[in-house]
Design an enzyme around this catalytic site. Structure first.
Site, short mmCIF file in Angstrom:
data_model
loop_
_atom_site.label_atom_id
_atom_site.label_comp_id
_atom_site.label_asym_id
_atom_site.label_seq_id
_atom_site.Cartn_x
_atom_site.Cartn_y
_atom_site.Cartn_z
N ASP A 107 0.81 -1.23 0.00
CA ASP A 107 0.00 0.00 0.00
C ASP A 107 0.84 1.27 0.00
OD1 ASP A 107 -2.39 -1.65 0.36
OD2 ASP A 107 -1.73 -1.86 2.44
N LYS B 196 3.22 10.25 -0.10
CA LYS B 196 2.31 10.79 0.91
C LYS B 196 3.01 11.71 1.92
CE LYS B 196 -1.67 7.78 0.77
NZ LYS B 196 -2.70 7.13 1.58
N ASN C 60 -4.60 -9.90 -4.73
CA ASN C 60 -4.37 -9.30 -3.41
C ASN C 60 -3.58 -8.01 -3.51
OD1 ASN C 60 -2.11 -10.76 -4.27
ND2 ASN C 60 -1.45 -11.26 -2.21
N HIS D 180 -3.85 -1.60 -6.65
CA HIS D 180 -3.20 -0.37 -7.08
C HIS D 180 -4.26 0.63 -7.52
CE1 HIS D 180 0.78 -2.67 -8.12
NE2 HIS D 180 0.50 -2.64 -6.83
N THR D 181 -4.22 1.83 -6.96
CA THR D 181 -5.18 2.87 -7.31
C THR D 181 -4.50 3.91 -8.18
OG1 THR D 181 -6.34 2.54 -5.21
CG2 THR D 181 -6.78 4.58 -6.40
#
EC number: 6.3.4.4
Length: 508
Positions: A96, A414, A121, A124-125
């Site tokens: 993630d 991020k 599993n 990916h965005t």
């Protein structure tokens, strides 16, 4: 969400301060070419490079003065073009990290994007040029770039209903998949019953459950390893397919009393997979041949890793790991290419740490602090929707990942999520309960639960950085945070994510 009022303590045991830092201790296809020549598809790649038909750009105008036709600054373009012929993007934590976004950006400069391991599993965005969100699990993130061919390698386990659902979703939104997705004939098929027994296995473990995504990944790899699995190439032989499936289902029923299997289930599955086989046929390819042919023709290849090194079956926090090798070694075994051809590997790491499911997490922030960081970063699993556990960046684990993979550079993602904090902690050292230092990341889970983490505390920048596109324009404290990470792990950070959009990336 404004989290500036919160000092996100990691439940420190003791605290010591100095002018610079404070420390705290914490417990912590080729379409139709599968039987012919592969040069036809490779030649098509070259023609696409000469005749691009669509310009893909961000919905937000970049601030850089000079950009290429994809919205990448001149300095960023130089950075990307310096990557080797065969490059890879791998996760440095417990998944993630935001690998899909970097792959999506880099894919425009590569002929082929390939998945080498894992299955559905891996979530990916990514976002298209209109800002529409796509959550992909099997299809490589490069699919949004119409000049890119996407390869699902032999090391991937393929759930056909899920794959077709992704393809249908992409095509309904104007993304062409025909001739652009190649599925290895050596890849193993993941059936619905694998998902069912994944849940049964977790129920057996009760309080000791691993916390899988229940997508059937482990059971499918188990079938592969004990050599009764079914591969994509078996779909071409429907005369023997029923017997192979019967053996697979019978073994599952013998092992799990809760799994009910009978002749009707077999008949239904066989009929279902006859239809799947017909639809999949145009995508089936000898990808080992394709990849090596592409390498010999000097095509640029980008490998998209799923999950991350801390979930590696050998190097992760076993048994709280995945069933494949999401580290550098998985590239060669999952695609059938030689180690000597693999060049630059980019490690993707969040500016903090997250983890889904059970397992050790030395720098985890407990209680309200973890909850607020989770909502600020929207930390909910792409695949399962489960809330992710949140904590400070773990330098010890990151250094361990860099050693295993030999990263040429890092992508720190991020960074913007930390913008409201007045101070930020870095977990820099592990100590035994007696205070002595651990010199490596331990395999002993009991030790991981007992160790104490020593932190450095850095000043926060408490300002919005989401519109910044030049590294020198970042607040001084943000640059100090980035450079301290580089200093501690010994690997340069070349890419810095400051938002979810395609253009929200700083090239350093």
């Amino acid at each position: 969400m404004n989290i500036s009022i919160l000092r996100l303590d990691s439940n420190p045991i003791t605290t010591a301060t100095s002018p610079a830092t404070a420390t705290a201790n914490h417990r912590s296809g080729i379409l139709g070419c599968y039987n012919g020549t592969y040069s036809c598809r490779l030649n098509q790649l070259q023609q696409r490079k000469k005749n691009p038909s669509i310009i893909v750009c961000s919905t937000t105008k970049p601030l850089a003065s000079v950009v290429d036709r994809h919205g990448v600054s001149e300095s960023g373009l130089s950075r990307i073009e310096s990557l080797s012929q065969v490059s890879g993007v791998l996760g440095c934590q417990w998944g993630d990290e935001g690998k899909g976004k970097l792959v999506d950006i880099l894919a425009k400069h590569f002929d082929i994007v390939a998945r080498c391991q894992g299955g559905a599993n891996a979530g990916h965005t990514i976002y298209n040029s209109e800002g529409k969100k796509f959550a992909l699990h099997l299809v490589p993130s490069g699919i949004l770039n119409e000049e890119t061919v996407c390869v699902i390698g032999n090391g991937v386990v393929v759930h056909l209903p899920g794959l077709f659902k992704e393809i249908d979703g992409l095509e309904s939104n104007g993304v062409s998949c025909q001739g652009r997705i190649l599925v290895s004939d050596r890849a193993h098929l993941l059936f619905d019953f694998h998902q069912e027994i994944d849940g049964l296995r977790e129920a057996e473990l009760a309080k000791s459950f691993i916390g899988t995504t229940k997508r059937g990944i482990g059971p499918c790899y188990s079938s592969k390893v004990i050599r009764n699995g079914i591969r994509v190439s078996d779909l071409r032989h429907m005369d023997t397919f029923p017997q192979k499936l019967d053996r697979l289902l019978s073994d599952a029923a013998a092992r799990f009393p809760g799994f009910k299997y009978g002749p009707e289930m077999l008949r239904e599955e066989v009929e279902r997979y006859k239809k799947f086989a017909e639809r999949l046929e145009p995508f089936i390819t000898d990808t080992v041949h394709f990849m090596n042919d592409a390498i010999s023709q000097k095509k640029k290849i980008l490998v998209e890793g799923g999950q991350a090194t801390m979930l590696d079956i050998d190097f992760g926090t076993y048994p709280f790991v995945t069933s494949s090798s999401p580290s550098a070694g998985g590239i060669c075994t999952g695609l059938g290419i030689a180690p000597r051809v693999v060049g630059d590997l980019v490690g993707v790491v969040k500016a903090y740490t997250t983890r889904v499911g059970s397992g050790p997490f030395p720098t985890e922030i407990m209680g309200k602090g973890g909850d607020l960081l989770r909502f600020a970063g929207q930390e909910f699993g792409t695949t399962t929707g489960r809330p992710r556990r949140c904590g400070w960046l773990d330098i010890v684990a990151l250094r361990y990942c860099c050693q295993i993979n030999g990263f040429a550079s890092l992508n720190l993602t991020k960074l913007d999520v930390l913008s409201d904090l007045s101070e930020i902690q870095l977990g820099v050292t592990y100590r035994h309960p007696d205070g002595s230092i651990l010199n490596s990341f331990p395999s002993d889970l009991r030790l991981l639960e007992q160790l104490k983490v020593e932190y450095e505390v850095l000043r926060g920048w408490q300002s919005d950085i989401s519109s910044i596109r030049k590294y020198s324009d970042l607040p001084k404290s943000a640059r100090e945070y980035v450079e301290r990470i580089e200093e501690l792990v010994g690997v340069p950070i070349h890419y810095i994510g400051i938002g979810p959009g395609r253009d929200a990336l700083i090239y350093k």
